[in-house]
Design an enzyme around this catalytic site. Structure first.
Site, PDB file in Angstrom:
ATOM      1  N   ASP A 157     121.234  59.563 120.649  1.00  0.00           N
ATOM      2  CA  ASP A 157     121.397  61.303 120.508  1.00  0.00           C
ATOM      3  C   ASP A 157     120.562  61.392 119.532  1.00  0.00           C
ATOM      4  O   ASP A 157     120.325  60.466 118.909  1.00  0.00           O
ATOM      5  CB  ASP A 157     122.931  61.078 120.131  1.00  0.00           C
ATOM      6  CG  ASP A 157     123.098  60.615 118.550  1.00  0.00           C
ATOM      7  OD1 ASP A 157     122.406  59.704 118.143  1.00  0.00           O
ATOM      8  OD2 ASP A 157     123.590  61.555 117.241  1.00  0.00           O
ATOM      9  N   HIS A 182     117.695  75.555 127.596  1.00  0.00           N
ATOM     10  CA  HIS A 182     116.213  75.137 128.147  1.00  0.00           C
ATOM     11  C   HIS A 182     115.971  73.681 127.276  1.00  0.00           C
ATOM     12  O   HIS A 182     116.096  72.634 127.896  1.00  0.00           O
ATOM     13  CB  HIS A 182     115.186  76.115 127.432  1.00  0.00           C
ATOM     14  CG  HIS A 182     114.025  75.515 127.918  1.00  0.00           C
ATOM     15  ND1 HIS A 182     113.568  75.229 129.298  1.00  0.00           N
ATOM     16  CD2 HIS A 182     113.580  74.787 127.408  1.00  0.00           C
ATOM     17  CE1 HIS A 182     112.556  74.631 129.211  1.00  0.00           C
ATOM     18  NE2 HIS A 182     112.261  73.596 127.903  1.00  0.00           N
ATOM     19  N   CYS A 197     110.743  74.027 134.628  1.00  0.00           N
ATOM     20  CA  CYS A 197     112.103  73.928 134.520  1.00  0.00           C
ATOM     21  C   CYS A 197     112.793  75.131 135.051  1.00  0.00           C
ATOM     22  O   CYS A 197     112.441  76.174 135.691  1.00  0.00           O
ATOM     23  CB  CYS A 197     112.221  74.446 132.841  1.00  0.00           C
ATOM     24  SG  CYS A 197     114.007  74.343 133.034  1.00  0.00           S
ATOM     25  N   ASP A 253     131.199  59.167 115.910  1.00  0.00           N
ATOM     26  CA  ASP A 253     130.277  58.694 114.773  1.00  0.00           C
ATOM     27  C   ASP A 253     131.017  57.869 113.995  1.00  0.00           C
ATOM     28  O   ASP A 253     132.349  58.543 114.110  1.00  0.00           O
ATOM     29  CB  ASP A 253     129.014  59.077 114.174  1.00  0.00           C
ATOM     30  CG  ASP A 253     129.069  60.235 113.325  1.00  0.00           C
ATOM     31  OD1 ASP A 253     130.618  60.488 112.891  1.00  0.00           O
ATOM     32  OD2 ASP A 253     128.368  60.779 112.480  1.00  0.00           O
ATOM     33  N   CYS A 307     116.690  75.225 134.516  1.00  0.00           N
ATOM     34  CA  CYS A 307     117.765  75.643 133.969  1.00  0.00           C
ATOM     35  C   CYS A 307     117.374  77.132 133.832  1.00  0.00           C
ATOM     36  O   CYS A 307     116.783  78.065 134.465  1.00  0.00           O
ATOM     37  CB  CYS A 307     117.261  75.360 132.252  1.00  0.00           C
ATOM     38  SG  CYS A 307     116.493  76.326 131.518  1.00  0.00           S
ATOM     39  N   CYS A 337     115.220  79.608 132.216  1.00  0.00           N
ATOM     40  CA  CYS A 337     113.770  79.982 132.643  1.00  0.00           C
ATOM     41  C   CYS A 337     113.778  80.852 133.269  1.00  0.00           C
ATOM     42  O   CYS A 337     113.422  81.477 134.633  1.00  0.00           O
ATOM     43  CB  CYS A 337     113.304  78.115 132.976  1.00  0.00           C
ATOM     44  SG  CYS A 337     112.883  77.561 131.601  1.00  0.00           S
TER      45      CYS A 337
END
Lengths: 372, 372
Positions: free
Chosen positions: B267, B336, B305, B93, B307, B310
């Site tokens: 974002d 996660h 999920c 930014d 991931c 998980c």
């Protein structure tokens, strides 16, 4: 016996032991440093990362897990291995050392120890039976007898009475142990800084025939020379065909002394604790990454190291993360410090194999620069 | 041009855009959520872990890095990619939003903004030229023009003057930009909640021909309906062949609205921030893992999920870690939550491909249960 120790060889130069510890969750090459996962997590690390640096066995703390989240919960989860997603060997302590550290908050009797929780002040009563009940629920491969650890300094008469109670407690632990086929119960030799009391304690515990022994009551504030003296005469009192564990050892100097005196296993929170403060153990000595001298230092934490942190990041970057209290800082330095002690353990094993542990120690200190 | 946008197709049902953003550090499939690494680290994560969850581009904050560790240091380290060990695309930014958030600590003029550091109170002067100098030193693939972001609510006359200054600043940014072949400079459309001012801003910036555009001045406290209204009429003012970035978007509802309105990139620190507080985004809604209801819940954080968190840990274990302030808790929930938004982005892209984004949104909310 769930735990057996195989003595591979003794170093002709130093007397150190090279061995293999067989456990229900795999073999452990000794001498070995055991990372500490107090609350069912080696702080900042995943089990996969522990394996990446070839961690062979970890330690977890019974008292902490008993207080939170509770051993019943962990038992329901399928035991500590399942709960924390670590399928390698685990050792749990008895909770004794933590309880006795509470000073004013505890009250010892023959039956056990009453203490107040350091979390919420609630009252609890730990006995040898209770410690084993909790450790049975947690399900570690190696569990420890509940012992009294006298302070330093302490009167000989107090230490004698204490070690005799520790023997009676060790017997009660053995009787209370429900899983002798899957969890190996170690006895803990006490006796303070008195040779005859160490002999008495070792003799009494050996009669109880445990699959392994720890030397307790050291690293409790006594001078280093005295600690090494006690270690030197106590270790040979233990059976050669059983593993030997020395608690609270996590710096190179003590690790060398432990190995040279025939110790097989040691643990300490030191490397992980200092890591979270930005202090790294390196082949050329300890460095605090907060120091201004590392601001534009684009070398790795330790040029002689090949851990994930050293392969991919500079001191300048890690320093930035440490200064900003970024979690990645704690992660990187923890990986590095644990890798440092695991590689040191590995090098010690290699040196024992080649009958040159004293030479290796000298080479190590030539680079390391000083003895703590 | 270092940055180019390839429009693959528009969703016949919603008008959303499926595209590919080409950058010097690789391609980015859009619409995409960009994890935020404010201080040159996506909090708790390694770059390898970001790749594991298929992060395609990350964002970092110019003002923070300018203040600490300093852009000169990062330049000496070889740029931000090298410094933080992330070889994928990065967007920085301009520092504008952060500077204007300082309220009493800053003073705006045509030349730039004087402000006091939130770290040590030291005085600094940021101008369009300074912002670009810092961003050139950092070396991100996409850099942002230094703009003024008016507060909400604001008088129309103030917003008009502000957007005109933002245009002049955008021109100065373009002129100051030293690496137009390796870093793509995006313009930021302002104009508050006024349609004609948004038109004016878009028109002026399009004349300057940037390789991409952001819609600024939204998510600054205005009602959600108003925000969506402004988004609905502003997005179509932007060229179809350039990427469109909406700042500060990190919840499913806003992500759907952004995508449906033709936004390609967004974002927010939200998913990583709430993760460190133990709050997980799941396919059935947000849950706070501290809650007692999860104490003996041996299911994963989100059963839908896959991931790392998980696949390997239970809610009961993560809850224990959260309650104990263990770093591994922040790590697992961060992995996660980011994975959740990256898979949401992926599903949105898939739905656009199949011309069914509105249907997918409905299916999503049927499980999710509520709209924030």
């Amino acid at each position: 016996m769930p735990i057996s120790y195989e003595l591979i060889k003794e170093c002709k130069q130093s007397g150190a032991r090279l061995g293999i510890l067989h456990t229900p969750h795999g073999e452990v090459e000794t001498p070995i440093f055991m990372p500490v996962g107090t609350k069912a997590t080696v702080k900042t690390m995943t089990p996969e990362e522990l394996k990446e640096i070839e961690t062979q066995i970890i330690l977890s703390n019974t008292l902490h897990l008993y207080l939170r989240p509770g051993h019943e919960l962990i038992e329901k989860a399928g035991g500590l291995h399942e709960f924390m997603h670590w399928d390698g060997p685990i050792l749990t302590d008895s909770g004794g050392f933590q309880v006795f550290s509470l000073d004013d908050l505890r009250d010892i009797s023959e039956e056990g120890v009453e203490f107040r929780s350091f979390i919420d002040g609630s009252k609890h009563f730990f006995t040898p039976e209770k410690s084993i009940e909790v450790q049975n629920a947690l399900g570690a491969d190696i569990i420890m007898a509940f012992d009294e650890c006298p302070p330093y300094p302490a009167e000989k008469e107090y230490v004698r009475k204490s070690l005799e109670m520790t023997t009676r407690w060790a017997k009660r632990c053995k009787d209370a142990h429900k899983n002798p086929d899957t969890q190996g119960l170690f006895g803990i030799v006490q006796g303070g800084m008195f040779r005859d009391l160490r002999e008495q304690s070792a003799k009494e515990l050996i009669e109880l025939d445990f699959p392994g022994y720890a030397i307790g009551g050291l690293s409790v504030g006594e001078p280093k020379d005295l600690m090494i003296e006690v270690l030197e005469y106590t270790a040979p009192m233990l059976p050669k065909d059983k593993p030997r564990y020395l608690m609270g050892i996590g710096t190179p100097d003590y690790i060398f002394e432990a190995a040279i005196n025939g110790i097989d296993m040691f643990d300490c929170v030191y490397p992980t604790r200092i890591a979270r403060n930005g202090t790294a153990m390196t082949s050329t000595g300890r460095i605090n990454l907060k120091n201004a001298q590392f601001k534009e230092d684009f070398k790795p934490i330790d040029e002689a190291c090949d851990c994930y942190a050293c392969k991919n990041y500079t001191r300048a970057y890690v320093r930035h993360l440490v200064k900003e209290n970024e979690i990645l800082a704690s992660r990187l330095v923890t990986i590095h410090n644990l890798n440092f002690l695991l590689r040191l353990s590995e090098n010690i094993r290699e040196a024992i194999k080649e009958d040159r542990l004293l030479d290796y120690k000298e080479e190590f200190y030539k680079k390391y620069g000083y003895i703590e």
